[in-house]
Design an enzyme around this catalytic site. Structure first.
Site, PDB file in Angstrom:
ATOM      1  N   GLY A   1       0.822  -1.207   0.000  1.00 39.36           N
ATOM      2  CA  GLY A   1       0.000   0.000   0.000  1.00 39.36           C
ATOM      3  C   GLY A   1       0.850   1.249   0.000  1.00 39.36           C
ATOM      4  N   ASN A   2       0.223   2.385   0.243  1.00 33.40           N
ATOM      5  CA  ASN A   2       0.951   3.652   0.292  1.00 33.40           C
ATOM      6  C   ASN A   2       0.348   4.546   1.366  1.00 33.40           C
ATOM      7  OD1 ASN A   2      -1.131   5.471  -1.016  1.00 33.40           O
ATOM      8  ND2 ASN A   2      -0.881   3.943  -2.643  1.00 33.40           N
ATOM      9  N   ARG A   3       0.950   5.710   1.569  1.00 35.36           N
ATOM     10  CA  ARG A   3       0.583   6.571   2.694  1.00 35.36           C
ATOM     11  C   ARG A   3      -0.556   7.538   2.399  1.00 35.36           C
ATOM     12  NH1 ARG A   3       4.214   6.116   6.727  1.00 35.36           N
ATOM     13  NH2 ARG A   3       6.240   5.209   6.192  1.00 35.36           N
ATOM     14  N   SER A   4      -1.210   7.402   1.286  1.00 31.60           N
ATOM     15  CA  SER A   4      -2.303   8.330   0.993  1.00 31.60           C
ATOM     16  C   SER A   4      -3.422   8.193   2.032  1.00 31.60           C
ATOM     17  CB  SER A   4      -2.864   8.039  -0.399  1.00 31.60           C
ATOM     18  OG  SER A   4      -4.017   8.819  -0.615  1.00 31.60           O
TER      19      SER A   4
END
Ligand code: C5P
Length: 230
Positions: A29-32
């Site tokens: 995933g990512n930090r958005s």
């Protein structure tokens, strides 16, 4: 009374970060956080638009008073966004879409075994949804009047970042590109941000700082001013 700037317009906004499964319990995933996308959705609704939010993973709730499609992966987001874009006047790609996904998602949880070699994750490229929206519009000679991309760039000198963003705008072929400077604790998940709006005509980039609500309102105002009056 004056008409609202996006009265009668249909606006599709993608928000949040995609999650690409490795196995049934793990993902890349990512930090958005989805905050900017949700702020844009609220600002567009406040400007009179009918808003359809395509929401990947978000740390904030989706607004209750609009159509929301929940997605997990880039491929799901692609399907939902292309479908929603078909009848839209404006598409804003604010989601952080994974550029790559694991080539295969294991059907059962990947186990650690002392006698086995360390696992290697092979990644494959995800389709670029923003480019696809632009390509479809030119092939079909129909589609959203305005397609807006986002660019999250880290560090680097201001001039370099603007140069990258201009190149990205041209590569993607979108009408407007909103540049966000990000870092680990900068912007992602934060409530304030600085955005720079670039267009294809090479106009002087417009920079706005403030809360994500304030920058969202500025972005929506710019979008309203780019649309042909009707
Ligand atoms: O190429 P990059 O990820 O930096 O581009 C960011 C912009 O492209 C964002 O608007 C994002 O939503 C969109 N994007 C996309 N499909 C991808 C990756 C990014 O539409 N696979």
């Amino acid at each position: 009374t004056a008409e609202l700037p996006l009265e009668g317009r249909h606006v599709v906004i993608t928000a949040g970060g995609t999650r690409e499964p490795l196995d049934p319990v793990r993902f890349l995933g990512n930090r958005s956080s989805g905050k900017q996308g949700v702020a844009l959705a609220r600002a567009a609704a406040a400007a009179g638009a009918r808003v359809h939010l395509v929401a990947a993973h978000m740390e904030v709730p989706a607004p209750a008073d609009m159509e929301v499609t929940r997605v997990e992966t880039a491929l799901e987001l692609r399907q939902a966004a292309l479908q929603a874009a078909a009848g839209a006047d404006v598409v804003i790609m604010a989601a952080a879409v994974a550029d790559f996904r694991p080539a295969e998602a294991a059907g059962t949880k990947i186990k650690k075994r002392d006698d086995a070699a360390d696992p290697v994750i092979t990644l494959v490229r995800n389709p670029d949804i923003l480019r696809e929206l632009v390509t479809r519009r030119s092939e079909q000679e129909a589609g959203p009047e305005l397609i807006v991309g986002f660019a999250a760039e880290t560090g680097d000198a201001e001039a370099d970042v603007l140069e990258y963003a201009q190149q990205k705008l041209e590569r993607k072929g979108c009408d407007l590109l909103v540049l966000n400077q990000v870092g680990k604790d900068l912007v992602f998940g934060q409530d304030t941000t600085t955005v720079t709006i670039l267009d294809r005509d090479g106009s002087e980039p417009a920079t706005v700082s403030g809360s994500k609500d304030a920058t969202a309102a500025a972005i929506i105002e710019r979008i309203g001013s780019e649309l042909k009056p009707r």
